[in-house]
Design a protein around this motif. Structure first.
Motif, mmCIF file in Angstrom:
data_model
loop_
_atom_site.group_PDB
_atom_site.id
_atom_site.type_symbol
_atom_site.label_atom_id
_atom_site.label_comp_id
_atom_site.label_asym_id
_atom_site.label_seq_id
_atom_site.Cartn_x
_atom_site.Cartn_y
_atom_site.Cartn_z
ATOM 1 N N ILE A 153 34.531 2.714 -32.972
ATOM 2 C CA ILE A 153 34.070 3.127 -31.636
ATOM 3 C C ILE A 153 34.359 2.038 -30.610
ATOM 4 O O ILE A 153 34.908 2.307 -29.538
ATOM 5 C CB ILE A 153 32.566 3.468 -31.674
ATOM 6 C CG1 ILE A 153 32.322 4.693 -32.558
ATOM 7 C CG2 ILE A 153 32.045 3.729 -30.258
ATOM 8 C CD1 ILE A 153 30.855 5.003 -32.774
ATOM 9 N N MET A 154 34.007 0.789 -30.944
ATOM 10 C CA MET A 154 34.221 -0.312 -29.996
ATOM 11 C C MET A 154 35.708 -0.552 -29.748
ATOM 12 O O MET A 154 36.130 -0.787 -28.612
ATOM 13 C CB MET A 154 33.554 -1.584 -30.513
ATOM 14 C CG MET A 154 32.035 -1.489 -30.657
ATOM 15 S SD MET A 154 31.229 -0.946 -29.112
ATOM 16 C CE MET A 154 31.695 -2.301 -28.023
ATOM 17 N N ASP A 155 36.512 -0.493 -30.812
ATOM 18 C CA ASP A 155 37.961 -0.695 -30.642
ATOM 19 C C ASP A 155 38.563 0.400 -29.765
ATOM 20 O O ASP A 155 39.410 0.118 -28.899
ATOM 21 C CB ASP A 155 38.654 -0.704 -32.004
ATOM 22 C CG ASP A 155 38.398 -1.982 -32.786
ATOM 23 O OD1 ASP A 155 37.837 -2.926 -32.192
ATOM 24 O OD2 ASP A 155 38.742 -2.024 -33.984
ATOM 25 N N SER A 156 38.143 1.640 -29.969
ATOM 26 C CA SER A 156 38.684 2.748 -29.173
ATOM 27 C C SER A 156 38.317 2.594 -27.699
ATOM 28 O O SER A 156 39.147 2.831 -26.811
ATOM 29 C CB SER A 156 38.175 4.084 -29.711
ATOM 30 O OG SER A 156 38.687 4.353 -30.995
ATOM 31 N N LEU A 157 37.070 2.195 -27.441
ATOM 32 C CA LEU A 157 36.652 1.983 -26.049
ATOM 33 C C LEU A 157 37.427 0.831 -25.413
ATOM 34 O O LEU A 157 37.849 0.917 -24.253
ATOM 35 C CB LEU A 157 35.150 1.716 -25.984
ATOM 36 C CG LEU A 157 34.239 2.891 -26.358
ATOM 37 C CD1 LEU A 157 32.783 2.450 -26.374
ATOM 38 C CD2 LEU A 157 34.436 4.046 -25.376
ATOM 39 N N LEU A 158 37.625 -0.246 -26.170
ATOM 40 C CA LEU A 158 38.377 -1.391 -25.643
ATOM 41 C C LEU A 158 39.834 -1.022 -25.384
ATOM 42 O O LEU A 158 40.389 -1.329 -24.317
ATOM 43 C CB LEU A 158 38.295 -2.559 -26.628
ATOM 44 C CG LEU A 158 39.109 -3.814 -26.270
ATOM 45 C CD1 LEU A 158 38.643 -4.392 -24.940
ATOM 46 C CD2 LEU A 158 39.014 -4.858 -27.376
ATOM 47 N N ILE A 159 40.452 -0.354 -26.362
ATOM 48 C CA ILE A 159 41.857 0.046 -26.197
ATOM 49 C C ILE A 159 42.003 1.020 -25.037
ATOM 50 O O ILE A 159 42.939 0.906 -24.237
ATOM 51 C CB ILE A 159 42.372 0.681 -27.509
ATOM 52 C CG1 ILE A 159 42.489 -0.383 -28.594
ATOM 53 C CG2 ILE A 159 43.728 1.356 -27.286
ATOM 54 C CD1 ILE A 159 42.831 0.181 -29.966
ATOM 55 N N GLY A 160 41.073 1.982 -24.919
ATOM 56 C CA GLY A 160 41.156 2.948 -23.830
ATOM 57 C C GLY A 160 41.000 2.299 -22.472
ATOM 58 O O GLY A 160 41.731 2.624 -21.525
#
Length: 553
Positions: free
Chosen positions: A351-358
């Motif tokens: 979840i955190m990686d997806s938010l950061l990448i997005g």
């Protein structure tokens, strides 16, 4: 010089990954293994594999059925909402595009939980001793594929109808033609290029689909082209046997040819649009008479069956131990699925990686595309005509192909370790994949800005970069925000470009959902999908508010 740098970055990001892919398909061994020579053996191995031809046959059948269903439904809905007096047509016009912003895996999980072989409604119908559908068949998968792609046909035909002159339809009615005659003899023929255009696009998208056959094809052992490559990669003793790269190159060639065909059809479309200064002013919608309400009910039923019910099923699935007709859902309520999102380090990291990448990927992508768009359409850069095709091409490349291409690029290029096996490499792939979305939002807004502003700035001594930074980009601010929102949502929902790149410690939501699904953990998959939908809804709501304030200012 800076303009050359921007152009070079685009070439490296868009074209660069495709060259290692081609080279890998011509090697007898993967590059990370010693030895190996240039050969066509990978293509021979591919063409002699019976499973390959079965996958091709299944994919073509799936694509044909999906395209036929989606184009038919999208065209009918566009005409009903744009040319008739059907009740609720404006509301339906908004609801029909809902699948565009719903995370694709979330929609698929919702469909499976309700209409799958073990789905709730499937079991309910079977308990009544009625014949049930088989969603895990090619026609069943095509129905889901059509539900996902119908908004594309709807938006394409709606755009062709909007602003077009209605004088021909008025003349037909004046001559005594009824609503059905006016639609079949005037409206549909005018839409023919738009129908062909969206048909080619949907057919192309259907060739590269991965999520639907992974979730639905497995029970019936049905492979489509993308899942054939995906399983060949995962089941091989070494990652990416050469014939997987060969298969990726073949799909890339087919998709590129279809893209060129679609470009020609899009150009021809303009010759079939009847326009006049009055546009649709004073136009009286076609009177459906006694069919008004029945057709409105049918459109509402379509939206309910394809979007509303699966979303309800998804939410219920995320909060129960199992969704079955044998036990009431409220007797199986559990917070375990949601607890796992908090306690499982892999899920939290995804979840955190997806938010950061997005967030970061969306910002960088929009910044790069904004500058590239200005260079392409508001500069004297010698190669400016090549920039627009570079910006448009990434979305045409299947995500699975782009992922394999970057896999090889990270292995072959010297700076590879800086982006290989970490989230930054995944961010680059997802950002490149969504360059096109940023461009299609920014360019129309730039085209509406009068070039007199550029000339006025240059007349006062401002250079090109000063004009871009102080005049054009501030005017484009609402479009830049809209482009960021679209790219952020797309990156958050995307998964197929990184299925070959994700490693432990570099998880993203989409691929993590696939991994949980393969383990049979359906509840956490549904919970993750609901999180995606909540994040998308919050981001779109905040973004809409920011855009409204910006336009007002």
């Amino acid at each position: 010089m800076p303009q050359w740098v921007v152009w070079g970055v685009l070439v490296v990001l868009v074209v660069g990954p495709l060259l290692p892919l081609l080279l890998a398909s011509l090697r007898s061994k993967p590059y990370y293994l010693p030895g190996g020579t240039f050969t066509l053996h990978a293509y021979q191995q591919l063409f002699t594999d019976p499973d390959f031809w079965i996958a091709v046959e299944n994919t073509v059948l799936f694509a044909v059925l999906t395209t036929a269903l989606a184009v038919t439904a999208g065209t009918v809905f566009a005409i009903l909402c744009g040319r008739t007096n059907m009740p609720g047509r404006k509301v339906y016009g908004v609801l029909l595009v809902a699948p565009v912003v719903i995370p694709p895996l979330g929609l698929i999980v919702g469909w499976v939980s309700v209409y799958g072989q073990s789905g709730y409604l499937t079991g309910l119908v079977a308990s009544l001793h009625l014949p049930v559908w088989n969603l895990s068949s090619i026609p069943g998968m095509a129905v889901l594929g059509a539900a996902v792609t119908t908004p594309i046909a709807f938006l394409t035909c709606q755009s062709a109808l909007a602003g077009s002159d209605t004088a021909l339809e008025d003349a037909a009615r004046s001559a005594g033609a009824g609503a059905l005659q006016a639609i079949t003899r005037i409206t549909v023929p005018l839409l023919r290029p738009a129908i062909l255009n969206c048909g080619v696009l949907i057919f192309t998208l259907s060739l590269e689909v991965l999520g639907i056959p992974l979730f639905l094809g497995q029970p019936s052992h049905i492979n489509l082209y993308a899942t054939y490559l995906y399983r060949a990669w995962n089941n091989s003793g070494v990652p990416d046997p050469p014939f997987v790269s060969a298969g990726a190159v073949l799909l890339l060639v087919v998709v590129t040819a279809l893209l060129l065909l679609r470009t020609r059809l899009a150009g021809a479309e303009q010759r079939f649009i009847a326009t006049s200064p009055r546009g649709g002013i004073g136009y009286q919608p076609l009177d459906l008479r006694g069919w008004r309400r029945p057709l409105a009910v049918l459109v509402g039923l379509f939206i309910t069956v394809t979007s509303a019910v699966p979303l309800v099923g998804l939410v219920v699935m995320s909060s129960v131990k199992a969704l079955t007709t044998l036990v009431a859902p409220w007797d199986l309520l559990t917070g375990g699925n949601w607890r796992q999102l908090v306690t499982d380090s892999t899920v939290r990291r995804a979840i955190m990686d997806s938010l950061l990448i997005g967030t970061l990927g969306g910002a960088v992508t929009v910044a790069l595309v904004a500058v590239a768009t200005l260079i392409a359409h508001r500069s004297g850069f010698p190669l400016r005509r090549t920039i627009a095709p570079l910006l448009a091409y990434p979305r045409a490349v299947p995500g699975i192909i782009l992922g394999i291409g970057f896999f090889w690029s990270y292995l072959m290029v010297e700076p590879g370790p800086y982006v290989r096996n970490n989230i930054w490499g995944e961010m680059i792939v997802l950002s490149v994949r969504n360059i096109t979305l940023a461009y299609v939002v920014i360019y129309p807004s730039l085209a509406r800005i009068n070039e007199e502003l550029d000339r006025a700035a240059r007349a006062t001594g401002a250079g090109w970069w000063t004009t871009a930074g102080r005049v054009l980009l501030p005017i484009l601010r609402p479009s830049l925000v809209a482009a960021f929102l679209l790219v952020f949502v797309s990156i958050l929902n995307d998964y197929d470009p990184v299925v070959f790149l994700q490693k432990p410690g570099t998880e993203v939501i989409g691929v993590t959902m696939l991994q949980f699904w393969q383990k049979g953990a359906l509840g956490p998959v549904a919970a993750l999908a609901v999180v995606q939908i909540i994040v998308v809804g919050v981001v779109l709501a905040i973004g809409a508010r920011v855009i409204r304030k910006g336009r007002h200012a």
